[in-house]
Scaffold this active site. Structure first.
Site, PDB file in Angstrom:
ATOM      1  N   GLU A 230       0.815  -1.208   0.000  1.00  0.00           N
ATOM      2  CA  GLU A 230       0.000   0.000   0.000  1.00  0.00           C
ATOM      3  C   GLU A 230       0.857   1.270   0.000  1.00  0.00           C
ATOM      4  O   GLU A 230       1.785   1.397   0.798  1.00  0.00           O
ATOM      5  CB  GLU A 230      -0.905  -0.016   1.233  1.00  0.00           C
ATOM      6  CG  GLU A 230      -1.869   1.139   1.340  1.00  0.00           C
ATOM      7  CD  GLU A 230      -2.809   1.013   2.538  1.00  0.00           C
ATOM      8  OE1 GLU A 230      -3.791   1.765   2.602  1.00  0.00           O
ATOM      9  OE2 GLU A 230      -2.554   0.144   3.399  1.00  0.00           O
TER      10      GLU A 230
ATOM     11  N   LYS B  33      -8.889   3.232  -2.983  1.00  0.00           N
ATOM     12  CA  LYS B  33      -9.364   2.646  -1.733  1.00  0.00           C
ATOM     13  C   LYS B  33     -10.726   3.238  -1.387  1.00  0.00           C
ATOM     14  O   LYS B  33     -10.906   4.458  -1.412  1.00  0.00           O
ATOM     15  CB  LYS B  33      -8.344   2.936  -0.637  1.00  0.00           C
ATOM     16  CG  LYS B  33      -8.550   2.204   0.675  1.00  0.00           C
ATOM     17  CD  LYS B  33      -7.353   2.483   1.590  1.00  0.00           C
ATOM     18  CE  LYS B  33      -7.412   1.717   2.885  1.00  0.00           C
ATOM     19  NZ  LYS B  33      -6.200   1.955   3.714  1.00  0.00           N
TER      20      LYS B  33
ATOM     21  N   CYS C  15      -6.143  -2.867   1.375  1.00  0.00           N
ATOM     22  CA  CYS C  15      -6.047  -2.949   2.840  1.00  0.00           C
ATOM     23  C   CYS C  15      -7.412  -2.928   3.537  1.00  0.00           C
ATOM     24  O   CYS C  15      -8.094  -3.954   3.591  1.00  0.00           O
ATOM     25  CB  CYS C  15      -5.132  -1.861   3.372  1.00  0.00           C
ATOM     26  SG  CYS C  15      -4.492  -2.231   5.036  1.00  0.00           S
TER      27      CYS C  15
ATOM     28  N   SER D  38      17.357  -0.446  31.078  1.00  0.00           N
ATOM     29  CA  SER D  38      18.482   0.039  30.276  1.00  0.00           C
ATOM     30  C   SER D  38      19.280  -1.120  29.696  1.00  0.00           C
ATOM     31  O   SER D  38      19.844  -1.008  28.605  1.00  0.00           O
ATOM     32  CB  SER D  38      19.380   0.956  31.110  1.00  0.00           C
ATOM     33  OG  SER D  38      19.955   0.276  32.200  1.00  0.00           O
TER      34      SER D  38
ATOM     35  N   ASN E  23      14.705  13.902  42.033  1.00  0.00           N
ATOM     36  CA  ASN E  23      14.595  14.157  40.599  1.00  0.00           C
ATOM     37  C   ASN E  23      15.778  14.932  40.032  1.00  0.00           C
ATOM     38  O   ASN E  23      16.052  14.860  38.834  1.00  0.00           O
ATOM     39  CB  ASN E  23      13.294  14.903  40.294  1.00  0.00           C
ATOM     40  CG  ASN E  23      12.076  14.002  40.369  1.00  0.00           C
ATOM     41  OD1 ASN E  23      12.198  12.781  40.394  1.00  0.00           O
ATOM     42  ND2 ASN E  23      10.904  14.597  40.427  1.00  0.00           N
TER      43      ASN E  23
ATOM     44  N   THR F 227      14.689   4.841  28.018  1.00  0.00           N
ATOM     45  CA  THR F 227      14.553   3.435  28.413  1.00  0.00           C
ATOM     46  C   THR F 227      13.379   3.134  29.346  1.00  0.00           C
ATOM     47  O   THR F 227      13.360   2.098  29.999  1.00  0.00           O
ATOM     48  CB  THR F 227      15.858   2.968  29.100  1.00  0.00           C
ATOM     49  OG1 THR F 227      16.071   3.750  30.283  1.00  0.00           O
ATOM     50  CG2 THR F 227      17.062   3.131  28.190  1.00  0.00           C
TER      51      THR F 227
END
Length: 558
Positions: A48, A117, A154, A303, A379, A403
Protein backbone atom coordinates in the site's frame (compact mmCIF):
# COMPACT_ATOMS: atom_id res chain seq x y z
CA UNK A 1 -8.18 -10.87 -27.48
CA UNK A 2 -5.58 -12.04 -24.96
CA UNK A 3 -5.70 -15.76 -24.35
CA UNK A 4 -6.11 -16.64 -20.69
CA UNK A 5 -2.98 -18.35 -19.32
CA UNK A 6 -3.21 -21.48 -17.24
CA UNK A 7 -0.18 -20.50 -15.13
CA UNK A 8 0.42 -17.11 -13.49
CA UNK A 9 3.60 -16.36 -11.55
CA UNK A 10 2.97 -13.59 -9.02
CA UNK A 11 5.84 -12.04 -7.08
CA UNK A 12 5.13 -10.42 -3.73
CA UNK A 13 7.50 -7.53 -3.01
CA UNK A 14 7.64 -7.38 0.79
CA UNK A 15 9.93 -4.38 1.13
CA UNK A 16 10.90 -1.55 3.48
CA UNK A 17 10.05 1.85 1.94
CA UNK A 18 10.79 5.18 3.61
CA UNK A 19 8.05 7.78 3.91
CA UNK A 20 8.79 10.73 1.64
CA UNK A 21 11.75 9.11 -0.15
CA UNK A 22 9.95 8.82 -3.48
CA UNK A 23 13.13 8.38 -5.52
CA UNK A 24 14.51 5.81 -3.09
CA UNK A 25 11.24 3.88 -3.01
CA UNK A 26 11.09 3.84 -6.81
CA UNK A 27 14.64 2.50 -6.90
CA UNK A 28 13.62 -0.29 -4.47
CA UNK A 29 10.60 -1.09 -6.64
CA UNK A 30 12.77 -1.32 -9.76
CA UNK A 31 15.30 -3.55 -8.03
CA UNK A 32 12.52 -5.85 -6.82
CA UNK A 33 11.00 -6.01 -10.30
CA UNK A 34 14.37 -6.98 -11.77
CA UNK A 35 14.70 -9.69 -9.11
CA UNK A 36 11.19 -10.94 -9.85
CA UNK A 37 11.95 -10.99 -13.59
CA UNK A 38 14.99 -13.20 -12.98
CA UNK A 39 12.71 -15.56 -11.09
CA UNK A 40 10.28 -15.71 -14.02
CA UNK A 41 7.43 -13.62 -12.57
CA UNK A 42 4.56 -12.36 -14.72
CA UNK A 43 3.34 -9.80 -12.19
CA UNK A 44 4.79 -8.04 -9.12
CA UNK A 45 2.50 -7.01 -6.28
CA UNK A 46 3.80 -4.18 -4.07
CA UNK A 47 2.32 -2.87 -0.84
CA UNK A 48 0.00 0.00 0.00
CA UNK A 49 1.21 3.50 -0.99
CA UNK A 50 4.65 2.02 -1.63
CA UNK A 51 6.00 4.93 -3.67
CA UNK A 52 5.02 7.42 -0.95
CA UNK A 53 5.82 5.23 2.03
CA UNK A 54 3.09 4.40 4.53
CA UNK A 55 1.59 6.18 6.36
CA UNK A 56 2.46 9.50 4.65
CA UNK A 57 0.07 11.46 6.91
CA UNK A 58 -0.10 15.18 6.03
CA UNK A 59 2.56 14.86 3.32
CA UNK A 60 -0.30 14.08 0.94
CA UNK A 61 -1.66 17.58 1.53
CA UNK A 62 1.46 18.92 -0.19
CA UNK A 63 0.95 19.28 -3.99
CA UNK A 64 4.66 18.86 -4.76
CA UNK A 65 4.70 15.51 -2.97
CA UNK A 66 1.67 14.25 -4.90
CA UNK A 67 3.27 15.29 -8.19
CA UNK A 68 6.49 13.49 -7.30
CA UNK A 69 4.59 10.29 -6.46
CA UNK A 70 2.52 10.36 -9.66
CA UNK A 71 5.59 10.99 -11.81
CA UNK A 72 7.35 8.04 -10.14
CA UNK A 73 4.32 5.85 -10.91
CA UNK A 74 4.32 6.97 -14.55
CA UNK A 75 8.07 6.37 -14.89
CA UNK A 76 7.72 2.92 -13.35
CA UNK A 77 4.88 2.08 -15.72
CA UNK A 78 7.13 2.92 -18.68
CA UNK A 79 9.68 0.39 -17.38
CA UNK A 80 7.22 -2.40 -18.12
CA UNK A 81 7.71 -1.85 -21.88
CA UNK A 82 10.74 -4.15 -21.59
CA UNK A 83 8.56 -7.24 -21.78
CA UNK A 84 9.17 -8.16 -18.16
CA UNK A 85 6.60 -8.51 -15.39
CA UNK A 86 3.69 -6.14 -14.97
CA UNK A 87 3.26 -4.32 -11.67
CA UNK A 88 0.63 -3.38 -9.12
CA UNK A 89 1.99 -0.59 -6.94
CA UNK A 90 0.49 1.83 -4.42
CA UNK A 91 0.68 5.61 -4.72
CA UNK A 92 -1.45 8.63 -3.76
CA UNK A 93 -3.24 10.15 -6.76
CA UNK A 94 -5.02 13.49 -6.96
CA UNK A 95 -8.05 13.36 -9.26
CA UNK A 96 -11.19 15.44 -9.78
CA UNK A 97 -12.93 13.28 -7.19
CA UNK A 98 -10.27 14.05 -4.57
CA UNK A 99 -6.93 12.75 -3.33
CA UNK A 100 -7.06 8.97 -3.20
CA UNK A 101 -5.10 6.15 -1.64
CA UNK A 102 -4.58 4.34 -4.94
CA UNK A 103 -2.84 1.65 -6.92
CA UNK A 104 -1.84 1.56 -10.54
CA UNK A 105 -1.65 -1.56 -12.68
CA UNK A 106 0.98 -1.29 -15.41
CA UNK A 107 2.09 -3.62 -18.19
CA UNK A 108 3.58 -3.24 -21.66
CA UNK A 109 4.83 0.25 -20.86
CA UNK A 110 1.37 1.61 -20.03
CA UNK A 111 -0.87 2.18 -17.02
CA UNK A 112 -3.71 -0.26 -17.59
CA UNK A 113 -5.85 0.85 -14.67
CA UNK A 114 -6.11 2.85 -11.47
CA UNK A 115 -8.02 1.71 -8.43
CA UNK A 116 -8.90 3.72 -5.33
CA UNK A 117 -9.36 2.65 -1.73
CA UNK A 118 -13.02 2.84 -0.74
CA UNK A 119 -13.00 2.11 2.99
CA UNK A 120 -10.72 4.62 4.76
CA UNK A 121 -9.77 3.59 8.31
CA UNK A 122 -10.23 6.17 11.03
CA UNK A 123 -9.46 4.38 14.30
CA UNK A 124 -6.45 3.52 16.44
CA UNK A 125 -3.29 4.42 14.57
CA UNK A 126 -5.19 5.27 11.36
CA UNK A 127 -6.63 8.65 10.38
CA UNK A 128 -6.85 8.39 6.60
CA UNK A 129 -10.11 10.32 6.42
CA UNK A 130 -8.08 13.35 7.44
CA UNK A 131 -6.04 13.38 4.23
CA UNK A 132 -7.75 11.11 1.67
CA UNK A 133 -11.12 10.92 0.00
CA UNK A 134 -12.72 7.54 -0.54
CA UNK A 135 -12.92 6.29 -4.10
CA UNK A 136 -16.04 7.65 -5.79
CA UNK A 137 -17.26 4.18 -6.72
CA UNK A 138 -16.13 0.60 -6.78
CA UNK A 139 -14.44 -0.22 -10.05
CA UNK A 140 -14.40 -3.79 -11.27
CA UNK A 141 -11.57 -6.27 -11.76
CA UNK A 142 -8.55 -5.43 -13.92
CA UNK A 143 -7.84 -7.60 -16.94
CA UNK A 144 -4.18 -8.53 -16.67
CA UNK A 145 -2.99 -10.73 -19.56
CA UNK A 146 -6.39 -12.38 -19.71
CA UNK A 147 -6.83 -12.86 -15.94
CA UNK A 148 -9.46 -10.78 -14.15
CA UNK A 149 -7.83 -9.57 -10.95
CA UNK A 150 -9.71 -7.87 -8.10
CA UNK A 151 -7.60 -5.38 -6.15
CA UNK A 152 -9.11 -4.23 -2.85
CA UNK A 153 -6.73 -2.05 -0.81
CA UNK A 154 -6.05 -2.95 2.84
CA UNK A 155 -9.08 -1.70 4.82
CA UNK A 156 -11.33 -2.67 1.91
CA UNK A 157 -11.10 -6.25 3.21
CA UNK A 158 -11.30 -5.33 6.93
CA UNK A 159 -14.34 -3.07 7.08
CA UNK A 160 -18.05 -3.45 6.47
CA UNK A 161 -18.03 -2.26 2.85
CA UNK A 162 -18.65 -5.29 0.62
CA UNK A 163 -15.75 -4.57 -1.74
CA UNK A 164 -14.57 -8.16 -2.19
CA UNK A 165 -18.06 -9.55 -2.65
CA UNK A 166 -18.79 -6.94 -5.34
CA UNK A 167 -15.50 -7.72 -7.12
CA UNK A 168 -16.40 -11.41 -7.16
CA UNK A 169 -19.82 -10.64 -8.57
CA UNK A 170 -18.11 -8.54 -11.25
CA UNK A 171 -16.07 -11.49 -12.47
CA UNK A 172 -12.85 -11.38 -10.47
CA UNK A 173 -10.94 -14.68 -10.50
CA UNK A 174 -8.37 -13.90 -7.82
CA UNK A 175 -7.97 -11.11 -5.24
CA UNK A 176 -4.63 -9.33 -4.70
CA UNK A 177 -4.49 -7.01 -1.71
CA UNK A 178 -1.75 -4.41 -1.07
CA UNK A 179 -1.54 -3.64 2.67
CA UNK A 180 0.07 -1.39 5.24
CA UNK A 181 -0.90 -3.39 8.32
CA UNK A 182 1.11 -2.47 11.46
CA UNK A 183 2.30 -5.04 13.96
CA UNK A 184 0.83 -5.78 17.30
CA UNK A 185 1.08 -8.98 19.28
CA UNK A 186 -0.67 -11.91 17.52
CA UNK A 187 -1.72 -9.67 14.61
CA UNK A 188 -0.95 -12.41 12.07
CA UNK A 189 -3.76 -14.58 13.41
CA UNK A 190 -6.14 -11.63 13.08
CA UNK A 191 -5.10 -11.05 9.47
CA UNK A 192 -5.57 -14.71 8.60
CA UNK A 193 -9.09 -14.67 10.00
CA UNK A 194 -9.99 -11.51 8.09
CA UNK A 195 -8.81 -13.05 4.83
CA UNK A 196 -10.50 -16.39 5.49
CA UNK A 197 -13.78 -14.56 6.05
CA UNK A 198 -13.45 -12.86 2.66
CA UNK A 199 -12.49 -16.12 0.95
CA UNK A 200 -15.60 -17.78 2.38
CA UNK A 201 -17.80 -14.92 1.18
CA UNK A 202 -16.33 -14.71 -2.32
CA UNK A 203 -15.10 -18.23 -3.04
CA UNK A 204 -11.89 -16.67 -4.41
CA UNK A 205 -8.26 -17.07 -3.35
CA UNK A 206 -6.67 -13.96 -1.83
CA UNK A 207 -3.05 -12.82 -1.74
CA UNK A 208 -2.23 -10.47 1.17
CA UNK A 209 0.97 -8.43 0.57
CA UNK A 210 2.13 -6.49 3.62
CA UNK A 211 4.70 -3.75 4.10
CA UNK A 212 7.88 -4.21 6.11
CA UNK A 213 9.81 -1.77 8.28
CA UNK A 214 9.62 0.83 11.02
CA UNK A 215 7.88 4.19 10.54
CA UNK A 216 8.09 6.26 13.71
CA UNK A 217 6.05 4.27 16.29
CA UNK A 218 4.60 1.81 13.80
CA UNK A 219 6.25 -1.46 12.84
CA UNK A 220 5.24 -3.22 9.65
CA UNK A 221 6.17 -6.86 10.01
CA UNK A 222 5.62 -8.21 6.51
CA UNK A 223 4.44 -11.81 6.92
CA UNK A 224 2.62 -11.68 3.56
CA UNK A 225 0.52 -14.75 2.78
CA UNK A 226 -2.31 -16.18 0.73
CA UNK A 227 -5.42 -18.18 1.53
CA UNK A 228 -6.68 -20.48 -1.21
CA UNK A 229 -10.30 -20.87 -2.24
CA UNK A 230 -10.31 -24.04 -0.12
CA UNK A 231 -9.66 -21.80 2.94
CA UNK A 232 -6.18 -23.26 3.61
CA UNK A 233 -2.91 -21.36 3.86
CA UNK A 234 -1.47 -21.31 0.34
CA UNK A 235 1.85 -19.69 1.23
CA UNK A 236 3.40 -17.75 4.11
CA UNK A 237 6.29 -15.32 3.77
CA UNK A 238 8.73 -14.48 6.55
CA UNK A 239 8.05 -11.96 9.30
CA UNK A 240 10.39 -8.98 9.91
CA UNK A 241 12.46 -9.78 6.80
CA UNK A 242 12.33 -8.19 3.35
CA UNK A 243 11.82 -10.56 0.46
CA UNK A 244 10.72 -10.83 -3.14
CA UNK A 245 9.06 -14.24 -3.39
CA UNK A 246 7.52 -15.64 -6.56
CA UNK A 247 4.43 -17.79 -6.17
CA UNK A 248 3.07 -20.02 -8.93
CA UNK A 249 -0.67 -20.15 -9.54
CA UNK A 250 -2.34 -22.74 -11.81
CA UNK A 251 -5.79 -22.55 -13.35
CA UNK A 252 -7.87 -25.61 -12.53
CA UNK A 253 -11.52 -26.55 -12.90
CA UNK A 254 -11.97 -25.06 -9.42
CA UNK A 255 -10.23 -21.76 -10.25
CA UNK A 256 -6.75 -20.51 -9.43
CA UNK A 257 -4.71 -22.66 -7.05
CA UNK A 258 -1.30 -21.91 -5.58
CA UNK A 259 1.08 -24.65 -6.77
CA UNK A 260 4.28 -23.22 -5.34
CA UNK A 261 5.23 -20.63 -2.74
CA UNK A 262 7.22 -20.13 0.48
CA UNK A 263 6.06 -21.56 3.78
CA UNK A 264 8.02 -19.68 6.42
CA UNK A 265 7.82 -20.30 10.14
CA UNK A 266 6.31 -17.42 12.11
CA UNK A 267 8.13 -16.46 15.36
CA UNK A 268 6.59 -17.13 18.74
CA UNK A 269 5.44 -14.27 20.99
CA UNK A 270 8.69 -13.21 22.72
CA UNK A 271 10.75 -13.49 19.55
CA UNK A 272 8.21 -11.50 17.56
CA UNK A 273 8.05 -8.71 20.15
CA UNK A 274 11.82 -8.55 20.43
CA UNK A 275 12.30 -8.44 16.67
CA UNK A 276 9.64 -5.73 16.37
CA UNK A 277 11.50 -3.58 18.93
CA UNK A 278 14.81 -4.26 17.18
CA UNK A 279 13.44 -3.39 13.73
CA UNK A 280 11.75 -0.25 15.04
CA UNK A 281 14.94 1.06 16.65
CA UNK A 282 17.10 0.21 13.63
CA UNK A 283 14.82 1.92 11.13
CA UNK A 284 14.23 4.99 13.30
CA UNK A 285 17.97 5.54 13.75
CA UNK A 286 18.97 4.76 10.17
CA UNK A 287 16.09 6.45 8.35
CA UNK A 288 16.63 9.63 10.37
CA UNK A 289 20.35 9.69 9.66
CA UNK A 290 21.86 9.09 13.11
CA UNK A 291 25.33 7.54 13.04
CA UNK A 292 25.15 6.10 16.54
CA UNK A 293 23.23 6.12 19.82
CA UNK A 294 23.92 6.71 23.50
CA UNK A 295 22.03 5.54 26.59
CA UNK A 296 22.37 5.61 30.34
CA UNK A 297 23.25 2.11 31.55
CA UNK A 298 22.13 2.00 35.18
CA UNK A 299 22.53 -1.66 36.03
CA UNK A 300 18.73 -2.09 35.83
CA UNK A 301 16.66 -4.29 33.56
CA UNK A 302 15.21 -1.56 31.32
CA UNK A 303 18.48 0.04 30.28
CA UNK A 304 20.07 -3.41 29.89
CA UNK A 305 17.47 -4.66 27.41
CA UNK A 306 17.62 -1.35 25.53
CA UNK A 307 21.39 -1.75 25.28
CA UNK A 308 20.93 -5.30 23.95
CA UNK A 309 18.37 -4.06 21.41
CA UNK A 310 20.70 -1.26 20.30
CA UNK A 311 23.63 -3.62 19.74
CA UNK A 312 21.42 -6.15 17.98
CA UNK A 313 19.89 -3.46 15.77
CA UNK A 314 22.94 -1.33 15.03
CA UNK A 315 26.09 -3.16 16.07
CA UNK A 316 28.32 -2.77 19.12
CA UNK A 317 30.37 0.03 17.54
CA UNK A 318 27.31 2.28 17.27
CA UNK A 319 26.32 2.20 20.96
CA UNK A 320 27.91 4.24 23.76
CA UNK A 321 26.69 3.16 27.21
CA UNK A 322 27.20 5.60 30.08
CA UNK A 323 26.99 4.77 33.78
CA UNK A 324 26.28 7.89 35.87
CA UNK A 325 26.66 6.92 39.54
CA UNK A 326 25.65 8.96 42.56
CA UNK A 327 25.92 8.29 46.29
CA UNK A 328 22.96 5.87 46.21
CA UNK A 329 24.27 3.79 43.30
CA UNK A 330 25.03 0.33 44.67
CA UNK A 331 28.17 -1.70 44.01
CA UNK A 332 25.92 -4.32 42.43
CA UNK A 333 24.61 -1.78 39.91
CA UNK A 334 28.13 -0.66 39.00
CA UNK A 335 29.20 -4.26 38.46
CA UNK A 336 26.01 -5.24 36.61
CA UNK A 337 26.24 -2.31 34.21
CA UNK A 338 29.89 -3.05 33.45
CA UNK A 339 29.17 -6.78 32.99
CA UNK A 340 26.31 -5.96 30.61
CA UNK A 341 28.44 -3.60 28.51
CA UNK A 342 31.28 -6.13 28.42
CA UNK A 343 28.91 -8.93 27.34
CA UNK A 344 27.55 -6.74 24.54
CA UNK A 345 30.99 -5.45 23.51
CA UNK A 346 29.90 -1.81 23.38
CA UNK A 347 31.75 1.27 24.57
CA UNK A 348 31.27 1.90 28.29
CA UNK A 349 31.97 5.20 30.08
CA UNK A 350 31.51 6.26 33.69
CA UNK A 351 30.49 9.88 34.38
CA UNK A 352 29.84 10.49 38.11
CA UNK A 353 27.08 12.98 38.85
CA UNK A 354 27.97 13.88 42.45
CA UNK A 355 29.36 17.31 41.57
CA UNK A 356 26.53 18.46 39.27
CA UNK A 357 23.84 17.29 41.69
CA UNK A 358 25.56 18.93 44.64
CA UNK A 359 25.95 22.06 42.52
CA UNK A 360 22.21 22.17 41.86
CA UNK A 361 21.47 21.61 45.56
CA UNK A 362 23.90 24.34 46.56
CA UNK A 363 22.36 26.78 44.06
CA UNK A 364 18.90 26.07 45.49
CA UNK A 365 19.88 26.11 49.18
CA UNK A 366 18.47 29.53 49.94
CA UNK A 367 15.25 28.99 48.00
CA UNK A 368 14.66 25.53 49.54
CA UNK A 369 15.53 26.58 53.09
CA UNK A 370 13.03 25.29 55.64
CA UNK A 371 11.56 22.65 53.29
CA UNK A 372 11.71 18.90 53.68
CA UNK A 373 14.00 16.92 51.38
CA UNK A 374 12.12 14.53 49.08
CA UNK A 375 11.13 13.89 45.47
CA UNK A 376 12.45 17.23 44.25
CA UNK A 377 15.99 16.39 45.34
CA UNK A 378 15.66 12.83 43.98
CA UNK A 379 14.59 14.16 40.60
CA UNK A 380 17.69 16.37 40.41
CA UNK A 381 19.70 13.16 40.06
CA UNK A 382 17.62 12.05 37.09
CA UNK A 383 17.76 15.50 35.51
CA UNK A 384 21.53 15.69 35.91
CA UNK A 385 21.81 12.37 34.10
CA UNK A 386 19.46 13.57 31.38
CA UNK A 387 21.51 16.73 30.87
CA UNK A 388 24.74 14.73 30.58
CA UNK A 389 23.23 12.38 28.00
CA UNK A 390 21.94 15.31 25.97
CA UNK A 391 25.38 16.96 26.13
CA UNK A 392 26.96 13.77 24.79
CA UNK A 393 24.29 13.71 22.09
CA UNK A 394 25.02 17.30 21.08
CA UNK A 395 28.78 16.84 21.12
CA UNK A 396 28.99 13.57 19.17
CA UNK A 397 25.74 13.55 17.17
CA UNK A 398 24.45 10.46 18.96
CA UNK A 399 20.73 9.94 19.43
CA UNK A 400 19.75 9.34 23.05
CA UNK A 401 17.84 6.10 23.54
CA UNK A 402 15.36 6.51 26.38
CA UNK A 403 14.55 3.43 28.41
CA UNK A 404 11.25 3.75 30.31
CA UNK A 405 8.80 0.85 30.09
CA UNK A 406 5.01 1.08 29.70
CA UNK A 407 4.31 0.29 33.35
CA UNK A 408 6.37 3.27 34.49
CA UNK A 409 5.04 5.62 31.82
CA UNK A 410 1.48 4.59 32.69
CA UNK A 411 1.72 5.74 36.30
CA UNK A 412 4.14 8.63 35.83
CA UNK A 413 7.12 6.82 37.37
CA UNK A 414 9.49 8.85 35.20
CA UNK A 415 11.10 12.28 35.37
CA UNK A 416 10.45 14.92 32.74
CA UNK A 417 13.73 16.35 31.37
CA UNK A 418 15.53 13.54 33.15
CA UNK A 419 15.22 9.84 32.38
CA UNK A 420 12.53 10.75 29.81
CA UNK A 421 15.12 12.59 27.70
CA UNK A 422 15.75 10.93 24.37
CA UNK A 423 14.88 10.57 20.73
CA UNK A 424 13.35 7.09 20.68
CA UNK A 425 12.27 4.38 23.13
CA UNK A 426 12.33 0.76 21.89
CA UNK A 427 10.49 -0.58 24.99
CA UNK A 428 7.91 2.18 25.36
CA UNK A 429 5.00 -0.22 24.77
CA UNK A 430 6.31 -3.12 26.87
CA UNK A 431 5.02 -3.60 30.41
CA UNK A 432 7.61 -4.40 33.05
CA UNK A 433 6.90 -8.13 33.17
CA UNK A 434 7.17 -8.25 29.37
CA UNK A 435 10.59 -6.61 29.66
CA UNK A 436 11.64 -9.44 31.98
CA UNK A 437 10.25 -12.08 29.60
CA UNK A 438 12.06 -10.63 26.60
CA UNK A 439 15.30 -10.32 28.56
CA UNK A 440 15.20 -14.00 29.49
CA UNK A 441 14.36 -14.90 25.89
CA UNK A 442 17.28 -12.84 24.52
CA UNK A 443 19.74 -14.54 26.87
CA UNK A 444 18.83 -17.88 25.24
CA UNK A 445 18.38 -16.77 21.63
CA UNK A 446 19.91 -14.57 18.96
CA UNK A 447 17.18 -13.27 16.65
CA UNK A 448 17.71 -13.43 12.88
CA UNK A 449 19.42 -10.33 11.61
CA UNK A 450 20.79 -9.37 15.04
CA UNK A 451 24.31 -7.92 15.13
CA UNK A 452 24.89 -8.69 18.80
CA UNK A 453 26.59 -11.70 20.39
CA UNK A 454 25.08 -14.97 21.55
CA UNK A 455 24.95 -16.08 25.16
CA UNK A 456 23.95 -14.16 28.27
CA UNK A 457 23.97 -10.47 27.30
CA UNK A 458 21.81 -9.33 30.23
CA UNK A 459 23.51 -10.49 33.47
CA UNK A 460 21.37 -12.81 35.54
CA UNK A 461 21.70 -10.55 38.58
CA UNK A 462 20.00 -7.71 36.70
CA UNK A 463 17.02 -9.98 36.02
CA UNK A 464 16.89 -11.41 39.55
CA UNK A 465 17.32 -8.32 41.72
CA UNK A 466 14.49 -6.06 42.88
CA UNK A 467 14.06 -3.13 40.48
CA UNK A 468 15.07 0.27 41.84
CA UNK A 469 15.67 3.79 40.57
CA UNK A 470 18.29 4.15 43.37
CA UNK A 471 17.35 7.74 44.15
CA UNK A 472 17.58 7.19 47.90
CA UNK A 473 19.01 4.64 50.31
CA UNK A 474 17.61 1.09 49.95
CA UNK A 475 14.86 2.24 47.56
CA UNK A 476 12.89 -0.26 45.46
CA UNK A 477 10.10 0.39 42.96
CA UNK A 478 7.69 -1.55 45.14
CA UNK A 479 8.03 1.05 47.90
CA UNK A 480 5.56 3.23 45.98
CA UNK A 481 4.02 0.88 43.42
CA UNK A 482 2.12 -2.42 43.63
CA UNK A 483 4.12 -5.51 42.68
CA UNK A 484 4.66 -5.42 38.92
CA UNK A 485 2.58 -8.54 38.14
CA UNK A 486 -0.35 -6.84 39.90
CA UNK A 487 0.32 -3.41 38.41
CA UNK A 488 0.70 -4.74 34.88
CA UNK A 489 -2.55 -6.68 35.00
CA UNK A 490 -4.46 -3.65 36.28
CA UNK A 491 -2.88 -1.43 33.63
CA UNK A 492 -3.63 -3.85 30.84
CA UNK A 493 -7.26 -3.91 31.95
CA UNK A 494 -7.43 -0.10 32.07
CA UNK A 495 -5.42 0.70 28.92
CA UNK A 496 -5.88 -2.16 26.48
CA UNK A 497 -9.41 -3.19 27.44
CA UNK A 498 -10.93 0.02 28.89
CA UNK A 499 -12.38 -2.02 31.77
CA UNK A 500 -14.18 -0.38 34.67
CA UNK A 501 -12.99 -0.50 38.26
CA UNK A 502 -15.69 -3.00 39.26
CA UNK A 503 -14.66 -5.39 36.47
CA UNK A 504 -11.01 -5.21 37.50
CA UNK A 505 -11.84 -5.76 41.17
CA UNK A 506 -13.84 -8.83 40.12
CA UNK A 507 -10.56 -10.27 38.77
CA UNK A 508 -9.30 -10.35 42.36
CA UNK A 509 -7.62 -6.95 42.72
CA UNK A 510 -7.93 -4.67 45.75
CA UNK A 511 -10.36 -1.81 45.03
CA UNK A 512 -8.21 0.90 46.59
CA UNK A 513 -5.20 -0.25 44.58
CA UNK A 514 -7.18 -0.23 41.33
CA UNK A 515 -8.56 3.25 42.06
CA UNK A 516 -5.08 4.55 42.85
CA UNK A 517 -3.59 3.10 39.66
CA UNK A 518 -6.43 4.58 37.61
CA UNK A 519 -5.77 7.98 39.22
CA UNK A 520 -2.03 7.77 38.53
CA UNK A 521 -2.74 6.76 34.93
CA UNK A 522 -4.88 9.84 34.32
CA UNK A 523 -2.64 12.41 36.02
CA UNK A 524 0.47 11.21 34.13
CA UNK A 525 -1.04 12.07 30.73
CA UNK A 526 0.86 15.37 30.55
CA UNK A 527 4.15 13.49 30.89
CA UNK A 528 3.29 11.00 28.15
CA UNK A 529 2.50 13.86 25.76
CA UNK A 530 6.14 14.92 26.13
CA UNK A 531 7.65 11.45 25.85
CA UNK A 532 9.82 10.26 22.98
CA UNK A 533 8.18 8.09 20.32
CA UNK A 534 8.61 4.35 20.69
CA UNK A 535 7.74 1.00 19.15
CA UNK A 536 4.08 -0.07 19.17
CA UNK A 537 3.75 -3.65 20.46
CA UNK A 538 0.29 -3.87 22.02
CA UNK A 539 -3.14 -3.23 20.54
CA UNK A 540 -3.27 0.15 22.25
CA UNK A 541 -0.10 2.16 22.69
CA UNK A 542 0.19 5.63 24.17
CA UNK A 543 0.05 8.32 21.54
CA UNK A 544 -1.37 6.98 18.29
CA UNK A 545 -3.95 4.64 19.82
CA UNK A 546 -4.86 6.03 23.24
CA UNK A 547 -5.62 9.74 23.22
CA UNK A 548 -6.94 10.92 26.57
CA UNK A 549 -7.28 14.58 27.58
CA UNK A 550 -4.62 16.00 29.88
CA UNK A 551 -7.24 17.98 31.79
CA UNK A 552 -9.55 15.22 32.98
CA UNK A 553 -11.48 14.93 36.24
CA UNK A 554 -13.28 11.68 35.48
CA UNK A 555 -12.67 8.85 37.91
CA UNK A 556 -14.63 5.61 37.67
CA UNK A 557 -17.07 5.21 40.58
CA UNK A 558 -16.69 8.76 41.86
Amino acid sequence: MTKKPDILRIAIAQLNPTVGDVAGNLAKAREARADAARQGADLVLYTELFLAGYPPEDLVLKPAFLKACEKAAEDFAKDTADGGPGVIIGTPLKRKSGTHNSIIVADGGKILAERYKLDLPNYGEFDEKRVFQAGPELQGPVNFRGVRIGIPICEDIWGEVAVCETLAESGAEILLVPNGSPYYRAKIDVRHQVVIRQVIETGLPMIYANQLGGQDELIFDGASFAIGADKTLAFQMSQFEDAVDVTTWKLTDDGWVCAEGPMSKIPEREEADYRACMLGLRDYVNKNGFKNVVLGLSGGIDSAICAALAVDALGEERLRAVMMPYRYTSKDSLKDAEDCARALGCRYDIVPIFEPVEGFLHALTQMFEGTKEGITEENLQSRARGTILMAISNKFGSMVVTTGNKSEMSVGYATLYGDMNGGFNPIKDLYKMQVYALSRWRNSHVPPGALGPSGEVIPKNIIDKAPSAELRENQTDQDSLPPYPVLDDILECLVEHEMGVDEIVARGHDRATVARVEHLLYIAEYKRRQAAPGVKITRKNFGRDRRYPITNRFRDGR
